[in-house]
Design a protein around this motif. Structure first.
Motif, PDB file in Angstrom:
ATOM      1  N   LEU A   1       0.816  -1.211   0.000  1.00 46.05           N
ATOM      2  CA  LEU A   1       0.000   0.000   0.000  1.00 46.05           C
ATOM      3  C   LEU A   1       0.852   1.264   0.000  1.00 46.05           C
ATOM      4  O   LEU A   1       0.503   2.260  -0.644  1.00 46.05           O
ATOM      5  CB  LEU A   1      -0.942  -0.011   1.206  1.00 46.05           C
ATOM      6  CG  LEU A   1      -2.016  -1.113   1.196  1.00 46.05           C
ATOM      7  CD1 LEU A   1      -2.808  -1.098   2.503  1.00 46.05           C
ATOM      8  CD2 LEU A   1      -2.943  -0.937   0.013  1.00 46.05           C
ATOM      9  N   THR A   2       1.975   1.229   0.708  1.00 48.64           N
ATOM     10  CA  THR A   2       2.866   2.394   0.724  1.00 48.64           C
ATOM     11  C   THR A   2       3.481   2.620  -0.646  1.00 48.64           C
ATOM     12  O   THR A   2       3.565   3.765  -1.130  1.00 48.64           O
ATOM     13  CB  THR A   2       3.979   2.209   1.763  1.00 48.64           C
ATOM     14  OG1 THR A   2       3.405   2.016   3.056  1.00 48.64           O
ATOM     15  CG2 THR A   2       4.887   3.436   1.808  1.00 48.64           C
ATOM     16  N   ALA A   3       3.907   1.551  -1.299  1.00 49.32           N
ATOM     17  CA  ALA A   3       4.475   1.672  -2.650  1.00 49.32           C
ATOM     18  C   ALA A   3       3.436   2.226  -3.622  1.00 49.32           C
ATOM     19  O   ALA A   3       3.749   3.091  -4.460  1.00 49.32           O
ATOM     20  CB  ALA A   3       4.983   0.316  -3.128  1.00 49.32           C
ATOM     21  N   LEU A   4       2.208   1.751  -3.523  1.00 50.80           N
ATOM     22  CA  LEU A   4       1.139   2.275  -4.380  1.00 50.80           C
ATOM     23  C   LEU A   4       0.898   3.753  -4.120  1.00 50.80           C
ATOM     24  O   LEU A   4       0.689   4.538  -5.067  1.00 50.80           O
ATOM     25  CB  LEU A   4      -0.149   1.481  -4.143  1.00 50.80           C
ATOM     26  CG  LEU A   4      -0.186   0.041  -4.672  1.00 50.80           C
ATOM     27  CD1 LEU A   4      -1.440  -0.664  -4.193  1.00 50.80           C
ATOM     28  CD2 LEU A   4      -0.108   0.028  -6.199  1.00 50.80           C
ATOM     29  N   ALA A   5       0.929   4.144  -2.844  1.00 52.37           N
ATOM     30  CA  ALA A   5       0.720   5.546  -2.497  1.00 52.37           C
ATOM     31  C   ALA A   5       1.835   6.425  -3.051  1.00 52.37           C
ATOM     32  O   ALA A   5       1.569   7.518  -3.581  1.00 52.37           O
ATOM     33  CB  ALA A   5       0.636   5.692  -0.977  1.00 52.37           C
TER      34      ALA A   5
ATOM     35  N   HIS B   1      11.482  11.177  -7.891  1.00 55.36           N
ATOM     36  CA  HIS B   1      12.222   9.912  -7.922  1.00 55.36           C
ATOM     37  C   HIS B   1      11.555   8.914  -6.965  1.00 55.36           C
ATOM     38  O   HIS B   1      11.855   8.915  -5.757  1.00 55.36           O
ATOM     39  CB  HIS B   1      13.679  10.133  -7.519  1.00 55.36           C
ATOM     40  CG  HIS B   1      14.362  11.212  -8.305  1.00 55.36           C
ATOM     41  ND1 HIS B   1      14.461  12.512  -7.853  1.00 55.36           N
ATOM     42  CD2 HIS B   1      14.955  11.183  -9.526  1.00 55.36           C
ATOM     43  CE1 HIS B   1      15.103  13.240  -8.742  1.00 55.36           C
ATOM     44  NE2 HIS B   1      15.414  12.459  -9.781  1.00 55.36           N
ATOM     45  N   PRO B   2      10.664   8.076  -7.477  1.00 54.62           N
ATOM     46  CA  PRO B   2       9.952   7.137  -6.596  1.00 54.62           C
ATOM     47  C   PRO B   2      10.881   6.179  -5.854  1.00 54.62           C
ATOM     48  O   PRO B   2      10.589   5.781  -4.726  1.00 54.62           O
ATOM     49  CB  PRO B   2       9.025   6.384  -7.555  1.00 54.62           C
ATOM     50  CG  PRO B   2       9.599   6.594  -8.910  1.00 54.62           C
ATOM     51  CD  PRO B   2      10.248   7.937  -8.876  1.00 54.62           C
ATOM     52  N   ASP B   3      12.013   5.818  -6.491  1.00 56.97           N
ATOM     53  CA  ASP B   3      12.933   4.898  -5.823  1.00 56.97           C
ATOM     54  C   ASP B   3      13.543   5.532  -4.579  1.00 56.97           C
ATOM     55  O   ASP B   3      13.686   4.879  -3.542  1.00 56.97           O
ATOM     56  CB  ASP B   3      14.032   4.443  -6.793  1.00 56.97           C
ATOM     57  CG  ASP B   3      14.783   5.618  -7.408  1.00 56.97           C
ATOM     58  OD1 ASP B   3      14.173   6.709  -7.548  1.00 56.97           O
ATOM     59  OD2 ASP B   3      15.970   5.456  -7.749  1.00 56.97           O
TER      60      ASP B   3
ATOM     61  N   VAL C   1       5.012  -4.183  -6.470  1.00 54.11           N
ATOM     62  CA  VAL C   1       4.348  -2.985  -6.989  1.00 54.11           C
ATOM     63  C   VAL C   1       5.237  -2.296  -8.026  1.00 54.11           C
ATOM     64  O   VAL C   1       4.765  -1.876  -9.100  1.00 54.11           O
ATOM     65  CB  VAL C   1       4.021  -2.020  -5.835  1.00 54.11           C
ATOM     66  CG1 VAL C   1       3.458  -0.703  -6.385  1.00 54.11           C
ATOM     67  CG2 VAL C   1       3.033  -2.659  -4.882  1.00 54.11           C
ATOM     68  N   ILE C   2       6.523  -2.176  -7.730  1.00 58.55           N
ATOM     69  CA  ILE C   2       7.437  -1.487  -8.657  1.00 58.55           C
ATOM     70  C   ILE C   2       7.532  -2.240  -9.978  1.00 58.55           C
ATOM     71  O   ILE C   2       7.512  -1.647 -11.066  1.00 58.55           O
ATOM     72  CB  ILE C   2       8.830  -1.349  -8.001  1.00 58.55           C
ATOM     73  CG1 ILE C   2       8.746  -0.391  -6.807  1.00 58.55           C
ATOM     74  CG2 ILE C   2       9.847  -0.847  -9.015  1.00 58.55           C
ATOM     75  CD1 ILE C   2      10.016  -0.304  -6.013  1.00 58.55           C
ATOM     76  N   ILE C   3       7.629  -3.570  -9.916  1.00 60.13           N
ATOM     77  CA  ILE C   3       7.744  -4.374 -11.139  1.00 60.13           C
ATOM     78  C   ILE C   3       6.467  -4.295 -11.963  1.00 60.13           C
ATOM     79  O   ILE C   3       6.497  -4.095 -13.187  1.00 60.13           O
ATOM     80  CB  ILE C   3       8.062  -5.838 -10.780  1.00 60.13           C
ATOM     81  CG1 ILE C   3       9.476  -5.936 -10.193  1.00 60.13           C
ATOM     82  CG2 ILE C   3       7.954  -6.731 -12.016  1.00 60.13           C
ATOM     83  CD1 ILE C   3       9.820  -7.311  -9.632  1.00 60.13           C
TER      84      ILE C   3
END
Length: 240
Positions: A164-168, A180-182, A234-236
């Protein structure tokens, strides 16, 4: 046993738990003390002056990190070893330490925001990335609170919070908040890495408590892999 339990659930190493229990038992007149501790259980066997042997087992169901509580228990055990107190006073002091709240929810939420922002900057993010990391850190804290209210177990909780945090984060970056999402996600991941648990398990193994150390190491590595898997999925899928 109560003090040993407080130490273990607060993140203390096995050596500290066993040493505290042994010293207190000797102070209160037991002639022989044997303690066996792992991260999920304490087994204590004592013998009094009449030769009677007593054994008690304490199951540990949940653990957290609270070094302030560890320090308070250490201070109490040192005081009692120097000046033994009555059983009633002893129980009152244990209850005081157990019931004491370390930080308010607002303080914890601010800590999540500040730590996320700081690590995002540390790993190469810019100012806007740090702001986004702080916001996602606050969201992460709220999701943790929600999972606790729903009584979700630790492994599933870490996985859900990571996803959920990655999606946010990706959603905020797509809206233009953050570049820069990373770098933002790295700041959030650092909140979930069980660094203290890993260090404590290595300490246990170096001290000779191999079984407890291996169990702690396995648990810490498993938590880290679950967190990494949640963010990675999520990233992939998002192609980032």
């Amino acid at each position: 046993m109560d003090l040993g339990e407080l130490l273990l659930i607060s993140g203390a190493e096995v050596m500290r738990v066993e040493d505290t229990i042994i010293r207190l038992c000797m102070v209160y007149g037991f002639t022989k003390v044997e303690v066996f501790t792992i991260i999920s259980s304490i087994v204590l066997t004592v013998q009094n002056g009449e030769g009677d042997t007593l054994t008690q087992t304490r199951r540990i169901y949940a653990r957290d990190t609270n070094l302030g509580r560890v320090e308070q228990v250490n201070a109490l055990s040192r005081h009692i070893c120097a000046n033994p107190v009555s059983l009633k006073t002893f129980q009152q002091e244990i209850k005081r330490i157990r019931d004491q709240k370390a930080y308010s929810s607002v303080s914890k939420c601010l800590m999540y925001a500040v730590v996320s922002a700081a690590f995002s900057l540390f790993f190469g993010g810019n100012f806007v990335d740090s702001i986004t990391a702080a916001l996602s850190g606050i969201l992460m804290f709220e999701m943790f609170c929600l999972c606790q209210h729903l009584y979700i177990n630790g492994a599933l909780k870490n996985l859900l919070v990571s996803i959920l945090t990655a999606l946010a984060v990706l959603g905020m970056v797509n809206l233009g908040l953050g570049e820069h999402p990373d770098k933002i996600i790295i700041g959030n991941i650092m909140l979930l890495i069980p660094g203290l648990a890993l260090t404590t398990s290595l300490k246990d193994m170096l001290h000779g408590d191999t079984l407890s150390g291996l169990l702690g190491l396995y648990e810490a590595v498993l938590k880290a892999l679950i967190v990494a898997m949640g963010f990675a999925v999520v990233i992939i899928l998002a192609g980032k």
